[in-house]
Design an enzyme around this catalytic site. Structure first.
Site, PDB file in Angstrom:
ATOM      1  N   HIS A  73       8.344   2.156   1.266  1.00  0.00           N
ATOM      2  CA  HIS A  73       8.772   1.073   2.163  1.00  0.00           C
ATOM      3  C   HIS A  73       9.704   0.095   1.427  1.00  0.00           C
ATOM      4  O   HIS A  73      10.812  -0.198   1.887  1.00  0.00           O
ATOM      5  CB  HIS A  73       7.532   0.335   2.679  1.00  0.00           C
ATOM      6  CG  HIS A  73       7.809  -0.848   3.538  1.00  0.00           C
ATOM      7  ND1 HIS A  73       7.702  -0.824   4.902  1.00  0.00           N
ATOM      8  CD2 HIS A  73       8.201  -2.118   3.241  1.00  0.00           C
ATOM      9  CE1 HIS A  73       8.020  -2.006   5.403  1.00  0.00           C
ATOM     10  NE2 HIS A  73       8.323  -2.822   4.407  1.00  0.00           N
ATOM     11  N   GLU A  74       9.249  -0.371   0.271  1.00  0.00           N
ATOM     12  CA  GLU A  74      10.056  -1.368  -0.455  1.00  0.00           C
ATOM     13  C   GLU A  74      11.370  -0.751  -0.923  1.00  0.00           C
ATOM     14  O   GLU A  74      12.404  -1.430  -0.954  1.00  0.00           O
ATOM     15  CB  GLU A  74       9.269  -1.957  -1.640  1.00  0.00           C
ATOM     16  CG  GLU A  74       7.984  -2.709  -1.258  1.00  0.00           C
ATOM     17  CD  GLU A  74       8.156  -3.805  -0.205  1.00  0.00           C
ATOM     18  OE1 GLU A  74       9.238  -4.421  -0.148  1.00  0.00           O
ATOM     19  OE2 GLU A  74       7.202  -4.042   0.571  1.00  0.00           O
ATOM     20  N   GLU A 118      13.526  -4.489   8.148  1.00  0.00           N
ATOM     21  CA  GLU A 118      12.292  -3.731   8.352  1.00  0.00           C
ATOM     22  C   GLU A 118      12.579  -2.373   8.989  1.00  0.00           C
ATOM     23  O   GLU A 118      11.815  -1.429   8.805  1.00  0.00           O
ATOM     24  CB  GLU A 118      11.285  -4.530   9.198  1.00  0.00           C
ATOM     25  CG  GLU A 118      10.722  -5.759   8.496  1.00  0.00           C
ATOM     26  CD  GLU A 118      10.061  -5.469   7.147  1.00  0.00           C
ATOM     27  OE1 GLU A 118       9.560  -4.352   6.932  1.00  0.00           O
ATOM     28  OE2 GLU A 118      10.069  -6.366   6.292  1.00  0.00           O
TER      29      GLU A 118
HETATM   30 ZN    ZN Z   1       9.078  -4.726   4.614  1.00  0.00          ZN
END
Ligand code: ZN
Length: 500
Positions: free
Chosen positions: A263-264, A293
């Protein structure tokens, strides 16, 4: 002042502002990763002073004049957008004194430290006064910024330009209506998929070795990236070529770090892949949170939860943990990482229940800023929502209201962008699959083809356009949350053999 002079003043002051921001970001990263906790109070005071200096730079007479002058000039599409964003930011900051900005910064940093300690102690009461102070300050700030607009609408727009309660209400009502019934049906099929092996003992040092393999696979290169350890994983950009991430290891949950690192890294690529020609346009690097996001959750869910993604990686994971995974096939592993269950922790939630975690936070924030929530019972209100929507209750506050960092630094209005980002991601993957053979690329480890696609279609724009415009350019369509709903219903209906 003429255009040339104005641009000169504008650009050179931006460079100074960036220098201060670099110092602040580096200090934040240092503080969150390696700095001893006893140094926090001193560090926070110094940071508030730097923020005050930054205020002086951002409101200096010549700079303000230059922005005002340039906002009436035609600077071409790119320059106009940059000045539009600069002017917007200027209008905001001029409504506050230096002391007020410093006070808010200090409240954020102290709030953050108090949250961390309270979470470790599992004691909400330690954090409550800091939270209430930040809410109060945020309300006052909103009132000053624009009394004609509801506070929460202002915050939602801060994190995603153009978004407001009306749009999010529509979005979340779709989620409630379409997804909750499926979640309830799946909840009745507990144990349908065995995922117990994911929760065996996985020592952190070995997990770290696997994270290195994941980063190599993704192409998150140490020439421009670095990973540290923190309680709450995050990404921070020092510059386009220095984008750092953090993670956190749970020794009894192997997937927590895996998917959070991925995710990061999604965030990191977005920062890294903005077109270098925008480097001199400071504001074009302020990408919106929803778009951000969408990129991180794209990596985490739409790419990494595929069998093809783990084809090359899974044998390595098995090598690190032969006792836990030696006898677990890739198919079994993939099924286990697709389990959906009503759980307490947002960052560890599966794709299907995830938007409900966000819905809960959205409803709470909305009530807080509409004056409808009893501020002395926020922890109870939190637990009641979890009971209502997911049928579960937190054992202690660290699994409840204290689980997330966002409220501790005043980031109200951020949460909804996670669900929005997921929905944007669903629309993007739908289009990407028409353009690329995604599974074939993942299986062969050609992740660079995927990141290039994202760069060419989304990331290179930086903040040149709003999320709605970028999405339209990338997919040819307006934002349509139905892609997200369909994706989740199809995926989980199939996994759990539920006809809808
Ligand atoms: Zn995030």
């Amino acid at each position: 002042m003429n255009k040339k002079e104005a641009l000169k003043i504008y650009n050179s002051q931006n460079e100074k502002i960036r220098a201060y921001e670099l110092v602040m970001n580096t200090t934040v990263y240092d503080k969150m990763t390696v700095a001893p906790k006893d140094g926090n109070a001193y560090c926070n005071r110094m940071m508030a002073i730097i923020e005050g200096e930054l205020y002086n730079l951002k409101t200096a007479g010549e700079y303000v004049d230059a922005i005002l002058y340039l906002s009436n000039e035609d600077l071409g599409e790119v320059g106009n957008r940059d000045i539009y964003l600069a002017k917007k930011s200027l209008d905001e900051i001029l409504k506050f004194s230096k002391e007020e900005i410093m006070e808010f910064t200090l409240a954020q940093m102290d709030g953050n430290d108090a949250w961390y300690k309270a979470k470790m102690d599992k004691d909400y009461k330690e954090f409550e006064p800091y939270l209430l102070k930040l809410i109060e300050l945020s309300k006052k700030k909103a009132q000053r910024r624009n009394p004609a607009i509801k506070a929460y609408d202002l915050f939602l727009d801060d994190y995603e330009e153009g978004m407001n309660m009306r749009k999010y209400d529509h979005f979340f009502s779709l989620i409630r209506k379409e997804l909750l019934p499926l979640i309830k049906k799946i909840d009745k099929k507990k144990g349908f998929i065995d995922d117990s092996f994911l929760y065996r003992y996985y020592p952190a040092d070995k997990q770290a070795l696997f994270m290195k393999d994941i980063m190599d696979y993704l192409g998150y290169d140490k020439s421009w990236g670095y990973m540290g350890l923190t309680e709450h994983p995050f990404t921070i950009s020092m510059s386009r070529n220095d984008v750092r991430v953090t993670t956190n290891y749970d020794e009894h949950n192997i997937t927590a770090a895996i998917f959070s690192v991925i995710h990061e890294c999604g965030h990191a690529f977005y920062e890294h892949q903005v077109d270098p020609k925008y480097d001199k346009y400071m504001f074009l690097h302020n990408m919106s949170s929803g778009m951000h996001e969408s990129q991180s959750r794209f990596f985490e869910n739409y790419l990494a939860r595929r069998k093809s993604f783990f084809k090359l990686l899974y044998p390595k994971l098995q090598e690190y943990f032969p006792q836990n995974l030696g006898n677990v096939s890739l198919d079994k592993f993939m099924k286990a990482v697709s389990v959906s269950k009503c759980s307490l922790i947002r960052t560890e939630a599966d794709e299907l229940t995830y938007p409900i975690h966000i819905l809960i936070r959205y409803e709470l924030e909305k009530d807080i800023f509409a004056g409808k929530a009893d501020l002395n019972k926020l922890d109870q209100l939190w637990n009641e929502k979890y009971k209502k929507y997911l049928g579960i209750e937190a054992g202690d506050a660290s699994e409840g209201i204290l689980q997330d960092i966002h409220w501790s630094d005043g980031s109200y209005g951020y949460f909804p962008t996670y669900a929005l980002g997921s929905a944007i991601g669903a629309q993007l993957i739908h289009k990407m699959e028409k353009d690329l053979d995604v599974d074939a690329l993942l299986e062969k480890g050609k992740f660079n083809k995927i990141t290039k696609y994202l760069k060419d279609n989304v990331q290179h724009y930086g903040a040149l356009y709003s999320f709605e415009e970028i999405l339209k350019k990338a997919t040819g369509e307006e934002f349509n949350p139905q892609y997200y709903i369909d994706y989740l219903k199809n995926k989980y209906g199939k996994i759990y053999e539920i006809k809808q």
